[in-house]
Design a protein around this motif. Structure first.
Motif, PDB file in Angstrom:
ATOM      1  N   SER A  13     -56.961   7.099   3.431  1.00  0.00           N
ATOM      2  CA  SER A  13     -57.136   6.495   4.707  1.00  0.00           C
ATOM      3  C   SER A  13     -56.556   6.878   5.932  1.00  0.00           C
ATOM      4  O   SER A  13     -56.833   6.343   7.036  1.00  0.00           O
ATOM      5  N   SER A  14     -55.417   7.965   5.871  1.00  0.00           N
ATOM      6  CA  SER A  14     -55.026   8.711   7.084  1.00  0.00           C
ATOM      7  C   SER A  14     -55.706  10.277   7.085  1.00  0.00           C
ATOM      8  O   SER A  14     -55.685  10.816   6.131  1.00  0.00           O
ATOM      9  N   ASN A  15     -56.162  10.416   8.416  1.00  0.00           N
ATOM     10  CA  ASN A  15     -56.614  11.804   8.658  1.00  0.00           C
ATOM     11  C   ASN A  15     -57.769  12.436   7.445  1.00  0.00           C
ATOM     12  O   ASN A  15     -57.783  13.270   6.770  1.00  0.00           O
ATOM     13  N   PRO A  16     -58.647  11.206   7.275  1.00  0.00           N
ATOM     14  CA  PRO A  16     -59.801  11.617   6.318  1.00  0.00           C
ATOM     15  C   PRO A  16     -60.606  12.750   6.607  1.00  0.00           C
ATOM     16  O   PRO A  16     -60.909  13.042   7.854  1.00  0.00           O
ATOM     17  N   SER A  17     -61.338  13.482   5.657  1.00  0.00           N
ATOM     18  CA  SER A  17     -61.964  14.552   5.880  1.00  0.00           C
ATOM     19  C   SER A  17     -63.530  13.754   6.019  1.00  0.00           C
ATOM     20  O   SER A  17     -63.817  12.709   5.942  1.00  0.00           O
ATOM     21  N   PHE A  18     -64.701  14.872   6.206  1.00  0.00           N
ATOM     22  CA  PHE A  18     -65.820  14.284   6.320  1.00  0.00           C
ATOM     23  C   PHE A  18     -66.317  13.737   4.930  1.00  0.00           C
ATOM     24  O   PHE A  18     -67.019  12.440   4.941  1.00  0.00           O
ATOM     25  N   ALA A  43     -59.829   0.972   5.630  1.00  0.00           N
ATOM     26  CA  ALA A  43     -59.590   2.599   5.810  1.00  0.00           C
ATOM     27  C   ALA A  43     -60.033   3.114   6.830  1.00  0.00           C
ATOM     28  O   ALA A  43     -60.005   4.144   7.492  1.00  0.00           O
ATOM     29  N   LEU A  44     -61.558   2.852   6.986  1.00  0.00           N
ATOM     30  CA  LEU A  44     -62.466   3.359   8.120  1.00  0.00           C
ATOM     31  C   LEU A  44     -61.893   3.026   9.409  1.00  0.00           C
ATOM     32  O   LEU A  44     -62.107   3.651  10.361  1.00  0.00           O
ATOM     33  N   ILE A  45     -61.563   1.858   9.512  1.00  0.00           N
ATOM     34  CA  ILE A  45     -60.841   1.432  10.781  1.00  0.00           C
ATOM     35  C   ILE A  45     -59.564   2.195  11.214  1.00  0.00           C
ATOM     36  O   ILE A  45     -59.542   2.690  12.448  1.00  0.00           O
ATOM     37  N   ALA A  51     -64.473   8.729  12.007  1.00  0.00           N
ATOM     38  CA  ALA A  51     -65.463   7.732  11.365  1.00  0.00           C
ATOM     39  C   ALA A  51     -66.785   7.478  12.042  1.00  0.00           C
ATOM     40  O   ALA A  51     -67.593   7.043  11.385  1.00  0.00           O
ATOM     41  N   VAL A  52     -66.614   7.345  13.424  1.00  0.00           N
ATOM     42  CA  VAL A  52     -67.671   6.757  14.198  1.00  0.00           C
ATOM     43  C   VAL A  52     -69.066   7.455  13.985  1.00  0.00           C
ATOM     44  O   VAL A  52     -69.891   6.749  13.766  1.00  0.00           O
TER      45      VAL A  52
END
Length: 210
Positions: A13-18, A43-45, A51-52
């Protein structure tokens, strides 16, 4: 619900990769456990700007309204979302998507009363959307934009709003209004007791501001 999947969602949820973002989006599909779906959405928020792009692509890739409802909500909570995606979907077939787009506009444009076209779009939703919840959300977003008392006074004088929405307009006028608002509200006759009560409260609020 598999606890391992929930822990995996929380771990990215924090600093996610592609790949992490794609993994989270996969949990937005219909039929997924509701708790997992909610965890993925949160998590996406939290992921913010990274994430956009993937979320925007969902509007091109998915036709399922339940997915688009969740995706539009996530985008509405992300200040990095482009205003254009919300404007383009104000007439979407799904009322939840329309409502989320209206919410997103209010969040992105809070305090900005300069975009007349945007205000016209929200005003159109306020009067014309077939779902009262979407119209009500338009009132809330217009409030966030911090418009002048003249704008709210014009709405008070107008007709055609659902009583639930009009009640909110009267309530907002108690904060955003001026002396002219007091005159308008005191001269109005209400057949609905709730509207009359809200009008009285708004007039009192405005008098207390002096």
């Amino acid at each position: 619900m598999p606890i391992s999947q929930l822990k995996q969602i929380q771990s990215v949820s924090s600093n996610p990769s592609f790949d992490d973002i794609s993994f989270l989006i996969s949990f937005l599909s219909p039929g997924i456990n509701e708790m997992l779906q909610t965890a993925a959405a949160n998590a996406l928020i939290s992921a913010g700007k990274p994430a956009v792009p993937a979320l925007l692509s969902c509007f091109e890739s998915f036709a399922d309204d339940s997915i688009l409802s969740i995706v539009s909500y996530i985008l509405s909570q992300n200040p990095s979302s482009p205003l254009s995606i919300f404007l383009e979907n104000l007439s979407h077939r799904n009322p939840d998507v329309r409502k989320n787009c209206v919410t997103g506009i209010g969040i992105l444009q809070a305090g900005n009363s300069r975009d007349l076209l945007l205000i016209e779009n929200l005003s159109r939703v306020l009067y014309e959307d077939p779902d009262v919840l979407v119209s009500y959300e338009a009132a809330l977003s217009l409030e966030k934009i911090n418009l002048s008392a003249d704008f709210w006074n014009a709405l008070l004088k107008g007709q055609g709003l659902d009583n639930h929405v009009f009640n909110k307009i009267i309530e907002i006028s108690g904060t955003a209004g001026d002396d002219a608002t007091i005159r308008i509200l005191t001269q109005m006759e209400f057949s609905d007791e709730r509207l009359a009560k809200t009008a009285k409260e708004s007039v009192q609020k405005l008098k207390n501001k002096k």
